[in-house]
Design an enzyme around this catalytic site. Structure first.
Site, short mmCIF file in Angstrom:
data_model
loop_
_atom_site.label_atom_id
_atom_site.label_comp_id
_atom_site.label_asym_id
_atom_site.label_seq_id
_atom_site.Cartn_x
_atom_site.Cartn_y
_atom_site.Cartn_z
N ARG A 248 0.86 -1.18 0.00
CA ARG A 248 0.00 0.00 0.00
C ARG A 248 0.90 1.23 0.00
NH1 ARG A 248 -3.36 -2.94 -1.49
NH2 ARG A 248 -5.39 -3.42 -0.56
N GLU A 277 -4.58 6.68 -4.49
CA GLU A 277 -4.93 6.15 -5.81
C GLU A 277 -6.35 6.61 -6.20
OE1 GLU A 277 -4.41 1.92 -5.60
OE2 GLU A 277 -2.37 2.13 -4.87
N HIS A 295 -1.52 0.00 -9.93
CA HIS A 295 -2.06 -0.99 -8.99
C HIS A 295 -2.66 -2.19 -9.73
CE1 HIS A 295 -3.90 -1.69 -4.74
NE2 HIS A 295 -3.60 -2.83 -5.35
O1 LIG Z 1 -5.54 -7.82 -2.64
C1 LIG Z 1 -5.26 -6.64 -2.47
O2 LIG Z 1 -5.30 -6.11 -1.35
C2 LIG Z 1 -4.85 -5.81 -3.58
O3 LIG Z 1 -4.35 -4.74 -3.41
C3 LIG Z 1 -5.06 -6.31 -4.95
O4 LIG Z 1 -4.10 -5.75 -5.82
#
Ligand SMILES: O=C(O)C(=O)CO
Length: 335
Positions: A248, A277, A295
């Site tokens: 993240r 994002e 992403h």
């Molecule tokens: O599975 C998740 O948390 C994601 O960010 C998918 O890319």
């Protein structure tokens, strides 16, 4: 009949969804265009009345926003399970769920291959300047600005994994093939870590950072992990090191990372995730040594189908057995 809600479209597992809930629950699609409509329809007499469980995908946030305290607070007392599709569940206020006795599950495992290969791609591109090379070809610049002095083989380099869960472990296995030396940091040694992955506890974290050619970030976003990779941690990496992030955006202090790219402390970066994002800080576009993806860690039909099925299975197991298998760690105690 019991009712469950699909909140955020299913794309790949329509048939599986029909088969799983056939005879055990009516499946209601969340089709609210905005939050106000959604909240209004959670009330008695609304179209979502009586639901006991929710399948949720982040795409629903485009219409109704994230599952924050307001939404969790508005859910009827009948709702007992939120089966999130995704490994990261930072779009759900887990504390608010805990206070209301709602269990949240996620989809660990199903995301590992696709996300680890995304991290591998970013790492290879960062070591070899492939992103800049492709931009060159598309703009008729051939090898302009590309220097073999700035490109490196992966063989023999040290990959430091911050967070050896399922994704980190899969990346470790892939990178081991070069072979790279694999080191990792978790709060506790990972129970399923292979013997060739060297563990660095908190007291030895600085040592791990100093030895890393690349740091790949795989920790979930929580209050405690926001800006975990800060100026201090970045400066402890050796000069010329690479940072890869498929976890993240907010786990890294973006400004500190930009400063370290600017003054050459970081040799390159590879990012799939960003703090806000879909916005991407335009300052990244100035760096030839930044490989940037929108992403797409799990953007494959194979993995997305696995994820949909895993989330739906958690919901079905909750209905049939009282609990699904993938309860998020913060809520395990509620069962
Ligand atoms: O599975 C998740 O948390 C994601 O960010 C998918 O890319």
């Amino acid at each position: 009949m019991t009712r469950v809600m699909i909140c955020g479209d299913l794309v790949w597992a329509h048939q599986e969804c029909k088969d799983m809930f056939n005879g055990i629950a009516d499946v209601v699609a969340m089709d609210s265009p905005d939050r106000a409509h959604f909240l209004a329809n959670l009330k008695p007499g609304g179209k979502y009345e009586g639901i006991v469980g929710i399948y949720r995908h982040n795409v629903s946030a485009d219409f109704i926003g994230i599952f924050d305290r307001e939404i969790i607070g508005a859910l009827a007392g009948s709702v007992k399970w939120i089966a999130h599709n995704g490994a990261g569940y930072d779009q759900i206020d887990v504390q608010a769920c805990k206070e209301k006795g709602i269990i949240v599950s996620n989809t660990p495992g199903a995301v590992d291959d696709a996300t680890a290969t995304t991290a591998l791609y970013l790492m290879i591109s960062a070591f070899r300047q492939y992103s800049l090379a492709e931009r060159n070809v598309r703009t008729n610049k051939w090898k302009s600005g590309l220097h073999s002095g700035k490109a490196h083989d992966l063989t023999g380099k040290t990959l430091a994994i911050l967070g050896l869960g399922g994704i980190g472990l899969r990346l470790a296995e892939l990178a081991r093939a070069f072979p790279m030396r694999i080191v990792y940091h978790n709060r506790h040694p990972a129970p399923n870590a292979p013997e060739w992955a060297e563990y660095y506890p908190t007291e030895k974290l600085d040592e791990m950072l100093a030895s890393a050619d690349v740091l790949s970030v795989h920790v979930p976003l929580r209050k405690e992990t926001e800006h975990l990779v800060d100026e201090t941690m970045i400066r402890k990496l050796k000069k010329g090191a690479i940072i890869v992030n498929t976890a993240r955006g907010k786990v890294i202090d973006e400004e500190a990372m930009i400063r370290a790219l600017q003054d050459g402390h970081l040799g390159a970066i590879g990012l799939d995730v960003y703090p806000n994002e879909p916005e991407v800080n335009p300052r990244f576009f100035d760096f030839p040594n930044a490989t940037l993806l929108p992403h797409m860690g799990t953007e494959t039909c194979d993995s997305q189908k696995k994820m949909e099925i895993r989330a739906l299975t958690n919901l079905k197991d909750f209905l049939q057995k009282g609990a699904g298998t993938d309860v998020v760690p913060e809520l395990k105690g509620l069962l």
